[in-house]
Design an enzyme around this catalytic site. Sequence first.
Site, PDB file in Angstrom:
ATOM      1  CG  HIS A 124      -1.820   1.460   1.331  1.00  0.00           C
ATOM      2  ND1 HIS A 124      -2.981   1.365   0.554  1.00  0.00           N
ATOM      3  CD2 HIS A 124      -1.836   2.122   1.584  1.00  0.00           C
ATOM      4  CE1 HIS A 124      -3.841   2.653   0.965  1.00  0.00           C
ATOM      5  NE2 HIS A 124      -2.377   3.606   1.422  1.00  0.00           N
ATOM      6  CB  CYS A 125       2.083   3.538  -2.356  1.00  0.00           C
ATOM      7  SG  CYS A 125       2.925   4.696  -3.038  1.00  0.00           S
ATOM      8  N   PRO A 126       1.725   5.376   0.508  1.00  0.00           N
ATOM      9  CG  PRO A 126       3.088   5.524   2.251  1.00  0.00           C
ATOM     10  CD  PRO A 126       2.664   4.369   0.639  1.00  0.00           C
TER      11      PRO A 126
END
Length: 266
Positions: A124-126
């Site tokens: 999951h890429c913030p």
Amino acid sequence: MAPWALLNPGVLVRTGHTVLTWGITLVLFLHDTALRQWEEQGELLLPLTFLLLVLGSLLLYLAVSLMDPGYVNIQPQEEAKEEQTAMVPPAIPLRRCGYCMVLQPLRARHCRECRRCVRRYDHHCPWMENCVGERNHRLFVAYLALQLLVLLWGLYLAWSGLRFFQPWGLWLRSSGLLFATFLLLSLFSMAASLLLASHLYLVASNTTTWEFISSHRIAYLRQHPGNPFDRGLTRNLAHFFCGWPSGSWETLWAGEEEEESSGQAA
């Protein structure tokens, strides 16, 4: 749109990225960098190319951050369940997600931020405020490559506008913002370089970030020596970028199991 919808983390992150992108571009155009020199000399091709690359990187960013990363269907049909179960060896039973209660395919994982299970979950890429998974991983790598190109070009442009022979006070007023931009671009360039290199390595070995970091916690990797999805460099790259050869991960897993069984029997 309700006012509180503007406070959504995804909206804030994407807006921040867009403002930062065009803000840095504006700084490079307003200072005495190579961009301005090209404009004054009537050489508009390079400034226009730079602008198009910036726009392209921004559009790729928005595409990756807004698209479906490969969510597992929340209400799968029973026939699909039976077919999927039949393709997986009995030693590796399909796992039902404890959060959304779907039957997870191999390489899927539940993302607590997105609250969905994602096929071939990578991470999951913030900065995207979205998962990177089966559907958008290819675009994510393309975005990293294009973004790195833009960052390195911007780094050169910022350096071309810095003048260090002026008195300190005058230099700080005239070039302080450009120097801060140079430092920011340096930081972003290092981050993008490391991310691109790591993802190309993972793609070449047909491994995800989640599998690389947590292989000791993943049942289908813990019970199998080596990487069961690695088909060699050429086929790994062809499958990732071109979708060839096609086939489910369950089918590939079953093929690896059969080859190992045949080898042991021989």
